[in-house]
Write a protein that holds these residues in place. Sequence first.
Motif, PDB file in Angstrom:
ATOM      1  N   ARG A  54       0.674  -1.161   0.003  1.00 49.76           N
ATOM      2  CA  ARG A  54      -0.051   0.064   0.025  1.00 49.76           C
ATOM      3  C   ARG A  54       0.787   1.416   0.073  1.00 49.76           C
ATOM      4  O   ARG A  54       0.680   2.268  -0.656  1.00 49.76           O
ATOM      5  CB  ARG A  54      -0.861   0.147   1.264  1.00 49.76           C
ATOM      6  N   ALA A  55       1.817   1.344   1.004  1.00 50.13           N
ATOM      7  CA  ALA A  55       2.927   2.542   0.981  1.00 50.13           C
ATOM      8  C   ALA A  55       3.315   2.547  -0.424  1.00 50.13           C
ATOM      9  O   ALA A  55       3.635   3.701  -1.021  1.00 50.13           O
ATOM     10  CB  ALA A  55       3.835   2.401   2.080  1.00 50.13           C
ATOM     11  N   TRP A  56       4.213   1.742  -1.029  1.00 50.21           N
ATOM     12  CA  TRP A  56       4.481   1.847  -2.305  1.00 50.21           C
ATOM     13  C   TRP A  56       3.753   2.342  -3.455  1.00 50.21           C
ATOM     14  O   TRP A  56       4.102   2.866  -4.245  1.00 50.21           O
ATOM     15  CB  TRP A  56       5.350   0.051  -2.530  1.00 50.21           C
ATOM     16  N   ALA A  57       2.315   1.683  -3.462  1.00 50.90           N
ATOM     17  CA  ALA A  57       1.518   2.140  -4.525  1.00 50.90           C
ATOM     18  C   ALA A  57       1.063   3.631  -4.339  1.00 50.90           C
ATOM     19  O   ALA A  57       0.944   4.212  -5.332  1.00 50.90           O
ATOM     20  CB  ALA A  57       0.097   1.020  -4.365  1.00 50.90           C
ATOM     21  N   GLU A  76       1.138  -6.995  -8.770  1.00 50.32           N
ATOM     22  CA  GLU A  76       2.187  -7.536  -9.716  1.00 50.32           C
ATOM     23  C   GLU A  76       2.999  -6.647 -10.030  1.00 50.32           C
ATOM     24  O   GLU A  76       4.215  -6.687 -10.388  1.00 50.32           O
ATOM     25  CB  GLU A  76       1.362  -7.856 -11.227  1.00 50.32           C
ATOM     26  N   ALA A  77       2.512  -5.126 -10.110  1.00 55.04           N
ATOM     27  CA  ALA A  77       3.468  -4.052 -10.328  1.00 55.04           C
ATOM     28  C   ALA A  77       4.624  -3.880  -9.157  1.00 55.04           C
ATOM     29  O   ALA A  77       5.652  -3.727  -9.401  1.00 55.04           O
ATOM     30  CB  ALA A  77       2.686  -2.745 -10.526  1.00 55.04           C
ATOM     31  N   TYR A  78       4.165  -4.229  -7.923  1.00 56.28           N
ATOM     32  CA  TYR A  78       5.143  -4.413  -6.742  1.00 56.28           C
ATOM     33  C   TYR A  78       6.059  -5.410  -6.862  1.00 56.28           C
ATOM     34  O   TYR A  78       7.180  -5.044  -6.447  1.00 56.28           O
ATOM     35  CB  TYR A  78       4.043  -4.341  -5.548  1.00 56.28           C
ATOM     36  N   ALA A  79       5.533  -6.469  -7.235  1.00 58.54           N
ATOM     37  CA  ALA A  79       6.403  -7.481  -7.397  1.00 58.54           C
ATOM     38  C   ALA A  79       7.583  -7.351  -8.367  1.00 58.54           C
ATOM     39  O   ALA A  79       8.549  -7.786  -8.298  1.00 58.54           O
ATOM     40  CB  ALA A  79       5.544  -8.989  -7.571  1.00 58.54           C
ATOM     41  N   ALA A  80       7.228  -7.015  -9.583  1.00 61.70           N
ATOM     42  CA  ALA A  80       7.978  -6.394 -10.768  1.00 61.70           C
ATOM     43  C   ALA A  80       8.998  -5.417 -10.297  1.00 61.70           C
ATOM     44  O   ALA A  80      10.078  -5.536 -10.709  1.00 61.70           O
ATOM     45  CB  ALA A  80       7.213  -6.047 -11.888  1.00 61.70           C
ATOM     46  N   ALA A  81       8.582  -4.381  -9.270  1.00 64.42           N
ATOM     47  CA  ALA A  81       9.773  -3.585  -8.985  1.00 64.42           C
ATOM     48  C   ALA A  81      10.630  -4.063  -7.692  1.00 64.42           C
ATOM     49  O   ALA A  81      11.667  -3.260  -7.656  1.00 64.42           O
ATOM     50  CB  ALA A  81       8.615  -2.206  -8.529  1.00 64.42           C
ATOM     51  N   HIS A  82      10.275  -5.017  -7.066  1.00 62.83           N
ATOM     52  CA  HIS A  82      11.070  -5.640  -6.127  1.00 62.83           C
ATOM     53  C   HIS A  82      11.658  -7.005  -6.575  1.00 62.83           C
ATOM     54  O   HIS A  82      11.796  -7.711  -6.885  1.00 62.83           O
ATOM     55  CB  HIS A  82      10.369  -5.650  -5.021  1.00 62.83           C
TER      56      HIS A  82
END
Length: 82
Positions: A54-57, A76-82
């Motif tokens: 949530r914080a990252w988003a 998915e966007a969070y996983a791709a960024a990390h």
Amino acid sequence: MRNRVPSQLPQLTGDCSIQPPGARIRAGNARRVGGRRISGTQSAGSPSDAGKIRAWANEHGYEVSERGRIPKEIREAYAAAH
């Protein structure tokens, strides 16, 4: 009009005595027939992961509520960024 029973019915096999529910089921042999699926479902992750996502988003311009399910696209966007 009365229903007639055919004269040649298949013979019953096995014990026809009445047993309590579950008496013939052995542990580990019962099959699930309803309710929520257990195996094959995705893990929701830990609550701390949800907070981080949530914080990252929010930092990256995604609109995400403070409570409830995080949309798949954001995960998915969070996983791709990390």
